[in-house]
Write a protein that holds these residues in place. Sequence first.
Motif, PDB file in Angstrom:
ATOM      1  N   GLU A 132     -43.122  -3.031  38.849  1.00 38.19           N
ATOM      2  CA  GLU A 132     -43.518  -4.300  38.100  1.00 38.19           C
ATOM      3  C   GLU A 132     -44.466  -5.212  38.671  1.00 38.19           C
ATOM      4  O   GLU A 132     -45.660  -5.589  38.144  1.00 38.19           O
ATOM      5  N   ARG A 133     -43.813  -5.463  39.974  1.00 39.88           N
ATOM      6  CA  ARG A 133     -44.752  -6.382  40.490  1.00 39.88           C
ATOM      7  C   ARG A 133     -46.103  -5.956  41.147  1.00 39.88           C
ATOM      8  O   ARG A 133     -47.085  -6.761  41.133  1.00 39.88           O
ATOM      9  N   ASN A 134     -46.043  -4.510  41.303  1.00 38.81           N
ATOM     10  CA  ASN A 134     -47.302  -4.163  42.055  1.00 38.81           C
ATOM     11  C   ASN A 134     -48.269  -3.936  40.814  1.00 38.81           C
ATOM     12  O   ASN A 134     -49.550  -4.052  41.047  1.00 38.81           O
ATOM     13  N   ARG A 170     -40.197  -1.995  42.673  1.00 36.54           N
ATOM     14  CA  ARG A 170     -41.329  -2.768  42.919  1.00 36.54           C
ATOM     15  C   ARG A 170     -42.586  -2.538  41.947  1.00 36.54           C
ATOM     16  O   ARG A 170     -43.602  -2.843  42.270  1.00 36.54           O
ATOM     17  N   GLU A 193     -48.367  -5.704  38.201  1.00 39.70           N
ATOM     18  CA  GLU A 193     -49.010  -6.827  37.569  1.00 39.70           C
ATOM     19  C   GLU A 193     -50.149  -7.562  38.954  1.00 39.70           C
ATOM     20  O   GLU A 193     -51.010  -8.079  38.172  1.00 39.70           O
ATOM     21  N   ALA A 194     -50.087  -7.120  39.982  1.00 41.33           N
ATOM     22  CA  ALA A 194     -51.114  -7.140  40.852  1.00 41.33           C
ATOM     23  C   ALA A 194     -52.441  -6.407  40.839  1.00 41.33           C
ATOM     24  O   ALA A 194     -53.387  -6.982  40.916  1.00 41.33           O
ATOM     25  N   ASP A 252     -43.148   4.046  40.807  1.00 35.56           N
ATOM     26  CA  ASP A 252     -42.868   3.385  41.925  1.00 35.56           C
ATOM     27  C   ASP A 252     -43.040   4.218  43.304  1.00 35.56           C
ATOM     28  O   ASP A 252     -43.257   5.357  43.258  1.00 35.56           O
ATOM     29  N   ASP A 295     -49.234  -2.183  48.254  1.00 37.66           N
ATOM     30  CA  ASP A 295     -47.850  -3.023  48.665  1.00 37.66           C
ATOM     31  C   ASP A 295     -47.684  -2.341  50.026  1.00 37.66           C
ATOM     32  O   ASP A 295     -46.672  -1.652  50.152  1.00 37.66           O
TER      33      ASP A 295
END
Length: 281
Positions: free
Chosen positions: A35-37, A33, A39-40, A11, A229
């Motif tokens: 997980e969302r990153n 952040r 996944e992106a 992270d 991000d």
Amino acid sequence: MLNALSVDVEDWFQVGAFEGVIDRADWERLPLRVERNAEAVLALFDKAQVKATFFTLGWVAERFPALIRRIADEGHEVASHGWDHRRVFTMDAATFRADLHRARAAIEQAGGVQVTGYRAPSFSIDQRTPWAHQVLADQGYRYSSSVAPIAHDHYGWREAPRFAHRPLAGSELVEIPVTTVEVAGRRAAAGGGGFFRLLPYAFSRWAIDRVNRRDGRPAIFYFHPWEIDPGQPRVAGAPLKSRFRHYTNLSRMESKLLKLLGAFAWGRTDRVVELERHRLQ
């Protein structure tokens, strides 16, 4: 030429540049952040139709097991980045062994796959850690991608070989260093990360092409999920140099990556290692 594509899954607050201003005890209170990153990143790789290796912190795997399982289920390699981003040269052999064991257990439980690859946080296997490769071999790792054969203020082992090699006599362990390029007797980093964000795209394309064509070897490229991000929190108390390196060109990173992924052939690190292993026989 198949080149190795990799992601160091950590992270935004776990990077070496901020370790002097963000205490590990505060990590749980910070916005997560990763997980969302990640996944992106998976969506980006799906768009480019490439597979990669995700060198993952055990700390992350323990908290986001569904993410690690998704990475594995989508055909990417899941490998170890240690437990909580402690650099190897800050540990002794026994502490390193315990760190490897804890991280691997969490990652394998989350992903449901065997972990055979390792990357040291901040490429921190160097001349100060003569025991590190032996510990990895004893733990059953098939390869390490933990050496940066350059001189740098944050990391580096300038005297190390530039390409895949066996660091231990009589062992199958392969070390596959991050990519560098040599020009006029000088060596420069060309394997991704901040160098890819900060320098013009044309340099990275030229350097990887030069390594493939002139040296006849694969490139080993990496980046982090937080690098795509631009909305991540800013760490005001960090040194100016660290903030410059961390935040510059975040908004441009995704488009640069797509260009690079389309310009060369990319695959998982373990597959590139096996191709290099045949060269070393």
